[in-house]
Design a protein around this motif. Structure first.
Motif, short mmCIF file in Angstrom:
data_model
loop_
_atom_site.label_atom_id
_atom_site.label_comp_id
_atom_site.label_asym_id
_atom_site.label_seq_id
_atom_site.Cartn_x
_atom_site.Cartn_y
_atom_site.Cartn_z
N LYS A 175 0.83 -1.20 0.00
CA LYS A 175 0.00 0.00 0.00
C LYS A 175 0.86 1.25 0.00
O LYS A 175 2.01 1.25 0.45
CB LYS A 175 -0.91 0.01 1.23
CG LYS A 175 -2.01 -1.04 1.20
CD LYS A 175 -2.98 -0.83 2.34
CE LYS A 175 -4.16 -1.79 2.27
NZ LYS A 175 -5.14 -1.54 3.35
N THR A 176 0.28 2.34 -0.48
CA THR A 176 0.97 3.63 -0.38
C THR A 176 1.06 4.02 1.08
O THR A 176 0.30 3.52 1.93
CB THR A 176 0.21 4.72 -1.14
OG1 THR A 176 -1.06 4.94 -0.49
CG2 THR A 176 0.00 4.34 -2.60
N LEU A 177 1.96 4.92 1.39
CA LEU A 177 2.10 5.37 2.77
C LEU A 177 0.82 6.04 3.26
O LEU A 177 0.45 5.93 4.42
CB LEU A 177 3.28 6.33 2.88
CG LEU A 177 4.65 5.65 2.79
CD1 LEU A 177 5.74 6.69 2.58
CD2 LEU A 177 4.93 4.84 4.05
N ARG A 178 0.14 6.75 2.37
CA ARG A 178 -1.12 7.41 2.76
C ARG A 178 -2.11 6.37 3.28
O ARG A 178 -2.78 6.60 4.30
CB ARG A 178 -1.73 8.15 1.56
CG ARG A 178 -2.99 8.92 1.89
CD ARG A 178 -3.61 9.51 0.63
NE ARG A 178 -4.73 10.42 0.93
CZ ARG A 178 -5.96 10.04 1.23
NH1 ARG A 178 -6.26 8.73 1.27
NH2 ARG A 178 -6.90 10.92 1.48
N ALA A 179 -2.20 5.24 2.62
CA ALA A 179 -3.13 4.19 3.03
C ALA A 179 -2.59 3.41 4.24
O ALA A 179 -3.33 3.12 5.19
CB ALA A 179 -3.39 3.24 1.87
N ALA A 180 -1.31 3.08 4.20
CA ALA A 180 -0.73 2.25 5.27
C ALA A 180 -0.73 2.97 6.61
O ALA A 180 -0.83 2.33 7.67
CB ALA A 180 0.68 1.85 4.89
N LEU A 181 -0.63 4.29 6.59
CA LEU A 181 -0.54 5.05 7.83
C LEU A 181 -1.86 5.72 8.22
O LEU A 181 -1.90 6.48 9.20
CB LEU A 181 0.55 6.12 7.71
CG LEU A 181 1.97 5.62 7.42
CD1 LEU A 181 2.93 6.80 7.30
CD2 LEU A 181 2.44 4.66 8.51
N SER A 182 -2.93 5.45 7.49
CA SER A 182 -4.18 6.16 7.72
C SER A 182 -4.75 5.92 9.12
O SER A 182 -5.19 6.86 9.80
CB SER A 182 -5.22 5.78 6.66
OG SER A 182 -5.48 4.39 6.69
N THR A 183 -4.76 4.68 9.58
CA THR A 183 -5.29 4.39 10.91
C THR A 183 -4.44 5.05 11.99
O THR A 183 -4.95 5.65 12.94
CB THR A 183 -5.34 2.87 11.15
OG1 THR A 183 -6.16 2.27 10.16
CG2 THR A 183 -5.90 2.56 12.53
N TRP A 184 -3.15 4.95 11.84
CA TRP A 184 -2.21 5.54 12.81
C TRP A 184 -2.35 7.06 12.87
O TRP A 184 -2.32 7.66 13.94
CB TRP A 184 -0.80 5.13 12.41
CG TRP A 184 0.31 5.86 13.09
CD1 TRP A 184 0.77 5.66 14.36
CD2 TRP A 184 1.12 6.90 12.53
NE1 TRP A 184 1.82 6.52 14.63
CE2 TRP A 184 2.06 7.28 13.52
CE3 TRP A 184 1.17 7.54 11.28
CZ2 TRP A 184 3.01 8.28 13.30
CZ3 TRP A 184 2.12 8.51 11.07
CH2 TRP A 184 3.03 8.88 12.06
N ALA A 185 -2.53 7.67 11.73
CA ALA A 185 -2.61 9.13 11.66
C ALA A 185 -3.99 9.67 12.01
O ALA A 185 -4.15 10.84 12.33
CB ALA A 185 -2.21 9.61 10.27
N GLY A 186 -5.01 8.82 11.91
CA GLY A 186 -6.37 9.26 12.21
C GLY A 186 -7.30 9.18 11.01
O GLY A 186 -8.50 8.98 11.15
N SER A 187 -6.72 9.31 9.81
CA SER A 187 -7.49 9.20 8.56
C SER A 187 -6.50 9.30 7.41
O SER A 187 -5.33 9.66 7.60
CB SER A 187 -8.52 10.33 8.44
OG SER A 187 -7.87 11.59 8.28
N GLY A 188 -7.00 8.98 6.23
CA GLY A 188 -6.15 9.11 5.05
C GLY A 188 -5.73 10.54 4.81
O GLY A 188 -4.58 10.82 4.44
N THR A 189 -6.65 11.45 5.06
CA THR A 189 -6.34 12.87 4.87
C THR A 189 -5.28 13.33 5.86
O THR A 189 -4.34 14.05 5.50
CB THR A 189 -7.61 13.72 5.05
OG1 THR A 189 -8.58 13.31 4.10
CG2 THR A 189 -7.30 15.20 4.87
#
Length: 301
Positions: free
Chosen positions: A249-263
């Motif tokens: 997955k792209t980093l945007r997708a892979a880190l979405s849960t950790w960051a709070g959302s894809g945005t």
């Protein structure tokens, strides 16, 4: 001045190893990763490639019956050996004294698990001849725990400046892989936090008893300062783990849960000067550190 293992000093042969195993009624197990080096020339090669100085205190993990320990005693000022198998640990000092009489003050054997040992355990048990904590790690590491042992010891002992370890060839390649490589992953990036690692050669199966099914690789490393970042090591390592948990997955997708959302992930990545469409396999340790730092800054606002 670098020490070179003397070819005049006897090292353990295959016959010596089997004799010691008989004395201990030892049957090597896969669980403990017990594969003993029976070739003196391989020991000399490892010690020479490790560039051990005669003023150094060396940490050895998994000394086993003493093949590498003898080579290190020849090259270093002092050696601390950590061995998990009680009968093997109890015998090691006797073997070293038999082959290197008068070296008792230069060797300490700690019976314990290298995965759980602390810096205090090592420093408190330092050989009498040691001038300080270990500055090098030289070891034939058990295949099944090589990466966690290395990362644990480098975290515990900031005194370590360099070293050379023998591990499963596939692990050696992963530890030394560079961004963009297909085998670049969590071990590669976390190792880079502590040190610059390079692949230093291949070791065949015939130099061991019992012979493993796979070849081994030598990893040479030199310590480096971690990236300058406001994030902690734990925070940086969490980003690494999450990025490679879904490496396709792209980093945007892979880190979405950790960051709070894809945005939110995209905003953090852009702030860290990292392409949100990139994958973890192309990032170096500095870029992972910047991502963690941006998250830490955001969370403290």
């Amino acid at each position: 001045m670098d020490s070179v293992t003397s070819t005049d000093q006897p090292l353990l042969s295959g016959a010596d190893i089997r004799k010691l195993a008989d004395i201990l009624d030892l049957r090597p197990t896969k669980t403990l990763g017990q594969n003993y080096v029976i070739d003196p020339n391989t020991i000399r090669r490892i010690v020479d490639a490790a560039h051990v100085k005669s003023t150094e205190h060396v940490l050895e993990v998994g000394p086993g019956l003493g093949s590498l320990t003898l080579g290190l005693i020849d090259a270093a000022q002092a050696v601390t050996a950590v061995e998990i198998d009680p009968p093997v640990a109890a015998r090691l000092a006797t073997t070293v004294e038999e082959y290197r009489p008068g070296s008792a003050d230069r060797l300490t054997v700690i019976e314990g698990d290298a995965m759980r040992i602390s810096a205090a355990d090592i420093v408190d048990a330092a050989p009498q001849a040691a001038d300080g904590p270990p500055t090098a790690i030289v070891a034939n590491l058990p295949y099944n725990v090589a990466v966690p042992v290395m990362l644990h010891l480098l975290a515990e002992l900031p005194s370590i400046q360099h070293g050379l370890v023998m591990v499963q060839q596939e692990v050696a390649e992963r530890l030394t892989a560079q961004p963009g490589s297909k085998i670049y992953g969590v071990p590669s990036v976390k190792m880079a936090w502590y040190a610059q690692a390079t692949y230093a050669g291949t070791v065949g199966t015939k130099v061991f008893w019992p012979a493993p099914r796979i070849t081994s690789g030598l990893v040479q490393f030199t310590a480096r300062k971690p990236p300058a970042t406001a994030a902690t090591r734990a925070q940086v390592f969490e980003v690494i783990d999450r990025a490679f948990a879904q490496r396709r997955k792209t980093l945007r997708a892979a880190l979405s849960t950790w960051a709070g959302s894809g945005t939110a992930a995209e905003e953090l990545l852009v702030a860290a000067d990292v392409d949100p469409k990139a994958r973890g396999e192309v990032l170096d340790i500095e870029q992972f550190s910047r991502i963690a730092e941006q998250k830490q800054l955001r969370d403290t606002r």
